[in-house]
Design an enzyme around this catalytic site. Structure first.
Site, short mmCIF file in Angstrom:
data_model
loop_
_atom_site.label_atom_id
_atom_site.label_comp_id
_atom_site.label_asym_id
_atom_site.label_seq_id
_atom_site.Cartn_x
_atom_site.Cartn_y
_atom_site.Cartn_z
N ARG A 41 19.64 14.93 -10.29
CA ARG A 41 20.73 14.00 -10.49
C ARG A 41 21.99 14.40 -9.74
O ARG A 41 22.91 13.63 -9.60
CB ARG A 41 21.04 13.95 -12.00
CG ARG A 41 20.01 13.18 -12.79
CD ARG A 41 20.30 13.29 -14.29
NE ARG A 41 19.37 14.24 -14.87
CZ ARG A 41 19.41 14.57 -16.17
NH1 ARG A 41 20.35 14.09 -16.95
NH2 ARG A 41 18.53 15.39 -16.67
N GLU A 52 21.07 16.13 -0.61
CA GLU A 52 20.98 17.12 -1.69
C GLU A 52 22.39 17.58 -2.06
O GLU A 52 23.29 17.56 -1.24
CB GLU A 52 20.10 18.29 -1.20
CG GLU A 52 20.00 19.50 -2.11
CD GLU A 52 19.37 19.24 -3.47
OE1 GLU A 52 19.83 18.31 -4.16
OE2 GLU A 52 18.46 19.99 -3.86
N ASP A 67 20.36 26.29 -2.73
CA ASP A 67 20.60 27.60 -3.35
C ASP A 67 19.48 28.54 -2.90
O ASP A 67 19.51 29.06 -1.78
CB ASP A 67 20.64 27.38 -4.86
CG ASP A 67 21.06 28.60 -5.66
OD1 ASP A 67 21.96 29.32 -5.21
OD2 ASP A 67 20.49 28.84 -6.73
N LYS A 119 24.62 27.70 -0.30
CA LYS A 119 24.89 29.10 -0.66
C LYS A 119 23.89 29.96 0.12
O LYS A 119 22.86 30.38 -0.43
CB LYS A 119 24.68 29.31 -2.16
CG LYS A 119 25.67 28.59 -3.05
CD LYS A 119 25.61 29.10 -4.48
CE LYS A 119 25.11 28.09 -5.43
NZ LYS A 119 25.06 28.50 -6.84
N VAL A 141 28.62 26.55 -9.46
CA VAL A 141 29.63 25.50 -9.34
C VAL A 141 29.28 24.26 -10.16
O VAL A 141 28.11 24.02 -10.48
CB VAL A 141 29.87 25.11 -7.87
CG1 VAL A 141 30.44 26.28 -7.09
CG2 VAL A 141 28.59 24.59 -7.22
N ASP A 191 26.18 19.74 -12.37
CA ASP A 191 26.36 20.09 -13.78
C ASP A 191 26.10 21.55 -14.09
O ASP A 191 25.45 22.26 -13.33
CB ASP A 191 25.38 19.28 -14.63
CG ASP A 191 23.94 19.79 -14.47
OD1 ASP A 191 23.45 19.80 -13.33
OD2 ASP A 191 23.34 20.22 -15.48
P1 IMP Z 1 17.24 25.82 -5.28
O1 IMP Z 1 15.85 25.29 -5.48
O2 IMP Z 1 17.41 27.19 -5.85
O3 IMP Z 1 17.73 25.75 -3.85
O4 IMP Z 1 18.18 24.97 -6.18
C1 IMP Z 1 18.55 23.75 -5.86
C2 IMP Z 1 19.07 23.00 -7.07
O5 IMP Z 1 19.57 23.85 -8.10
C3 IMP Z 1 20.23 22.16 -6.64
O6 IMP Z 1 19.79 20.90 -6.23
C4 IMP Z 1 21.06 22.09 -7.89
O7 IMP Z 1 20.66 20.99 -8.66
C5 IMP Z 1 20.77 23.36 -8.62
N1 IMP Z 1 21.85 24.34 -8.38
C6 IMP Z 1 21.88 25.34 -7.48
N2 IMP Z 1 23.05 26.00 -7.51
C7 IMP Z 1 23.77 25.39 -8.46
C8 IMP Z 1 25.12 25.58 -8.95
O8 IMP Z 1 25.89 26.45 -8.52
N3 IMP Z 1 25.53 24.71 -9.93
C9 IMP Z 1 24.74 23.74 -10.45
N4 IMP Z 1 23.49 23.50 -10.00
C10 IMP Z 1 23.02 24.32 -9.02
MG MG Z 2 19.61 19.22 -7.47
#
Ligand code: IMP
Ligand code: MG
Length: 179
Positions: A45, A101, A105, A133, A155, A161
């Site tokens: 979302r 997106e 992260d 990040k 964040v 959220d």
């Molecule tokens: P990844 O799979 O670890 O790259 O995470 C991606 C998803 O995690 C993003 O689309 C966000 O929804 C969530 N996410 C990653 N970092 C944060 C943050 O700092 N705050 C809130 N949601 C995050």
């Molecule tokens: Mg996401």
């Protein structure tokens, strides 16, 4: 569950976000100039506010679709196991697509989504992320266009959220625990 043991530090103002979104939209419009139609795919979302602002700045014919993946739940840690909770409504074969997106992260989510979308053979695919990040990356995946590179802080705001809260903040802030 207690949610009120943290404060939110200002990080990126609403004005700075608007300026960056405008400039990203200009890059995207130029990249897809002449397209018959661009399918803009928001990852739910967290990207809902970003995609709403972005499409209003695009000077292209667009269609909007959404994809939802499993999230962190109420935790701050990536589950690393990505599942599709809601698939696209439309076909993307031979279409130009833009994946939108909120944050890249660890990269697991984007990596999974891109593999899925690529298997459906779009004509051209571009990936944009509002935030990145890079220091957190676990899989080698990159957005073509990034709004802001940020340090390793959790964040919230502008659609993003923490345990479903703070999505409605018009700016982006970082969570800091007070106890
Ligand atoms: P990844 O799979 O670890 O790259 O995470 C991606 C998803 O995690 C993003 O689309 C966000 O929804 C969530 N996410 C990653 N970092 C944060 C943050 O700092 N705050 C809130 N949601 C995050
Ligand atoms: Mg996401």
């Amino acid at each position: 569950m207690k949610h009120d043991n943290y404060v939110i530090d200002d990080m990126i103002s609403a004005k700075a976000i608007a300026a960056r979104v405008e400039s990203m939209a200009a890059d995207i419009s130029l990249h897809f100039e002449g397209t018959e139609k661009l399918v803009v795919i928001g990852l739910l979302r967290g990207s809902f506010m970003f995609i709403a602002d972005l499409v209003r700045e695009l000077s292209l014919p667009v269609e909007v679709d959404f994809l939802e993946t499993s999230s962190y739940g109420d935790s701050m840690e990536s589950s690393r196991e990505v599942r599709i909770l809601k698939d696209l409504r439309g076909e993307i074969k031979n279409r130009d697509i833009l994946v939108v997106e909120d944050i890249v992260d660890t990269g697991h989510t984007l990596n999974h989504v891109l593999q899925l979308l690529e298997s459906r053979q779009p004509a051209r695919m571009m990936v944009c992320a509002l935030l990145d990040k890079p220091s957190r990356r676990e899989v080698d995946v990159k957005a073509d266009l990034v709004g802001f590179e940020i340090e390793d802080r959790f964040v919230v705001g502008y659609g993003i959220d923490y345990a479903q809260r703070n999505r409605n903040l018009p700016y982006i802030g970082a969570v800091r625990f007070t106890d």
